[in-house]
Design an enzyme around this catalytic site. Structure first.
Site, mmCIF file in Angstrom:
data_model
loop_
_atom_site.group_PDB
_atom_site.id
_atom_site.type_symbol
_atom_site.label_atom_id
_atom_site.label_comp_id
_atom_site.label_asym_id
_atom_site.label_seq_id
_atom_site.Cartn_x
_atom_site.Cartn_y
_atom_site.Cartn_z
ATOM 1 N N GLY A 1 17.365 31.335 30.206
ATOM 2 C CA GLY A 1 18.888 31.454 30.132
ATOM 3 C C GLY A 1 19.433 30.169 29.241
ATOM 4 O O GLY A 1 20.595 30.464 28.760
ATOM 5 N N GLU B 1 21.116 23.821 32.612
ATOM 6 C CA GLU B 1 20.784 25.152 33.285
ATOM 7 C C GLU B 1 22.162 25.763 32.920
ATOM 8 O O GLU B 1 23.165 25.539 32.383
ATOM 9 C CB GLU B 1 21.040 24.989 34.587
ATOM 10 N N ASP B 2 21.746 27.367 32.436
ATOM 11 C CA ASP B 2 22.976 28.142 32.185
ATOM 12 C C ASP B 2 24.007 28.447 33.129
ATOM 13 O O ASP B 2 25.063 28.003 32.902
ATOM 14 C CB ASP B 2 22.145 29.381 31.695
ATOM 15 N N ASP C 1 24.326 29.596 40.701
ATOM 16 C CA ASP C 1 24.979 30.554 41.475
ATOM 17 C C ASP C 1 24.819 30.257 42.979
ATOM 18 O O ASP C 1 25.692 29.260 43.473
ATOM 19 C CB ASP C 1 24.333 31.996 41.262
ATOM 20 N N VAL D 1 27.834 37.580 34.659
ATOM 21 C CA VAL D 1 28.069 37.455 33.033
ATOM 22 C C VAL D 1 26.943 37.540 32.441
ATOM 23 O O VAL D 1 25.787 37.225 32.853
ATOM 24 C CB VAL D 1 28.950 36.135 33.291
ATOM 25 N N ASP E 1 21.367 36.969 30.391
ATOM 26 C CA ASP E 1 20.928 38.308 30.280
ATOM 27 C C ASP E 1 21.331 39.074 31.167
ATOM 28 O O ASP E 1 21.867 38.646 32.376
ATOM 29 C CB ASP E 1 19.353 38.327 29.974
ATOM 30 N N ARG F 1 21.453 38.305 25.517
ATOM 31 C CA ARG F 1 21.396 36.921 25.249
ATOM 32 C C ARG F 1 21.865 36.428 24.279
ATOM 33 O O ARG F 1 22.461 35.241 23.898
ATOM 34 C CB ARG F 1 19.910 36.333 25.353
HETATM 35 P P1 5GP Z 1 20.764 30.504 41.496
HETATM 36 O O1 5GP Z 1 19.460 29.887 42.026
HETATM 37 O O2 5GP Z 1 21.811 29.356 41.547
HETATM 38 O O3 5GP Z 1 21.204 31.538 42.681
HETATM 39 O O4 5GP Z 1 20.673 31.287 40.383
HETATM 40 C C1 5GP Z 1 20.632 30.641 39.201
HETATM 41 C C2 5GP Z 1 20.160 31.690 38.315
HETATM 42 O O5 5GP Z 1 20.414 32.895 38.560
HETATM 43 C C3 5GP Z 1 20.628 31.343 36.906
HETATM 44 O O6 5GP Z 1 19.617 30.544 36.263
HETATM 45 C C4 5GP Z 1 20.582 32.690 36.255
HETATM 46 O O7 5GP Z 1 19.214 32.941 35.546
HETATM 47 C C5 5GP Z 1 20.955 33.643 37.466
HETATM 48 N N1 5GP Z 1 22.116 34.168 37.330
HETATM 49 C C6 5GP Z 1 23.108 33.792 38.283
HETATM 50 N N2 5GP Z 1 24.166 34.395 37.908
HETATM 51 C C7 5GP Z 1 24.129 35.156 36.959
HETATM 52 C C8 5GP Z 1 25.115 35.582 36.145
HETATM 53 O O8 5GP Z 1 26.263 35.957 36.359
HETATM 54 N N3 5GP Z 1 24.535 36.160 35.065
HETATM 55 C C9 5GP Z 1 23.055 36.228 34.689
HETATM 56 N N4 5GP Z 1 22.766 36.686 33.315
HETATM 57 N N5 5GP Z 1 22.343 35.363 35.412
HETATM 58 C C10 5GP Z 1 22.778 34.861 36.732
#
Ligand code: 5GP
Length: 187
Positions: free
Chosen positions: A51, A105-106, A109, A160, A166, A172
């Site tokens: 991402g 990081e993209d 969440d 998103v 993606d 992407r």
């Molecule tokens: P976390 O570990 O913070 O819950 O999640 C982070 C990862 O979840 C991000 O690097 C991404 O790959 C994925 N992710 C979380 N929210 C989104 C979103 O709204 N869209 C997409 N495409 N990926 C997300």
């Protein structure tokens, strides 16, 4: 606009402007912190596959300081939009002891991915670890992570895509960040 897209949240030019600002801010901060040492010990920017690739490609070119690039892969979401377990899928190929690290990081969440990564990297004794995230999605945060550089904040719990992000490996390459139509998401 792509026919599966509901609404654009951040346009190509808004992203370009913000990435330029982040690059300048990061450059200023590390210049202040390290000065001439940077030519001997460049910043190590670690991008999370897949991402953050597009973001890091632009961000690195917006930085005015010596920077090395490396990549890791941490599993989070599979082909769906609900969270799964976090594990390291691809590790670094270089030692990081004594290095100044910027994790790129993209989107943050729940914060699980970054919490996992921070623990992993801190155990290798880097000189410093900072985090740069293109998007900070606040509503579902479960782990406290301090993000040093944020591109944009998402106050709504929306999924998103675009600019590296993606859905089931698609979208992407969209130049903007957007919401998918409900009809494009498999339930
Ligand atoms: P976390 O570990 O913070 O819950 O999640 C982070 C990862 O979840 C991000 O690097 C991404 O790959 C994925 N992710 C979380 N929210 C989104 C979103 O709204 N869209 C997409 N495409 N990926 C997300």
């Amino acid at each position: 606009m792509h026919n599966k897209i509901e609404r654009i949240l951040f346009t190509e030019s808004q992203i370009a402007q913000r990435v330029r600002e982040l690059g300048e801010q990061i450059s200023r901060d590390y210049e202040t912190l390290l000065g001439e040492k940077l030519s001997r010990e460049p910043l190590l920017a670690i991008g999370l596959l897949r991402g953050a690739v597009i973001f890091l490609a632009d961000l690195a070119r917006a930085m005015k300081i010596p920077v090395e690039l490396a990549f890791m892969a941490i599993s989070s979401y599979g082909a769906s939009t609900s969270p799964s377990e976090v594990r390291t899928v691809k590790d670094l190929e270089i030692p990081v002891a004594g290095r100044h690290i910027l994790i790129v990081e993209d989107i943050v969440d729940t914060g699980q991915t970054l919490a996992h990564l921070q623990e992993l990297l801190q155990a290798r004794h880097p000189a410093s670890v900072k985090i740069c995230a293109l998007l900070d999605k606040i509503p579902r945060r479960a782990r406290t992570v301090s993000i040093d550089y944020v591109g944009f904040t998402l106050a709504e719990d929306a999924f998103v895509v675009g600019y590296g992000l993606d859905y089931a490996e698609r979208y992407r390459n969209l130049p903007y960040i957007a919401l998918l139509k409900q009809s494009a998401i498999r339930s």
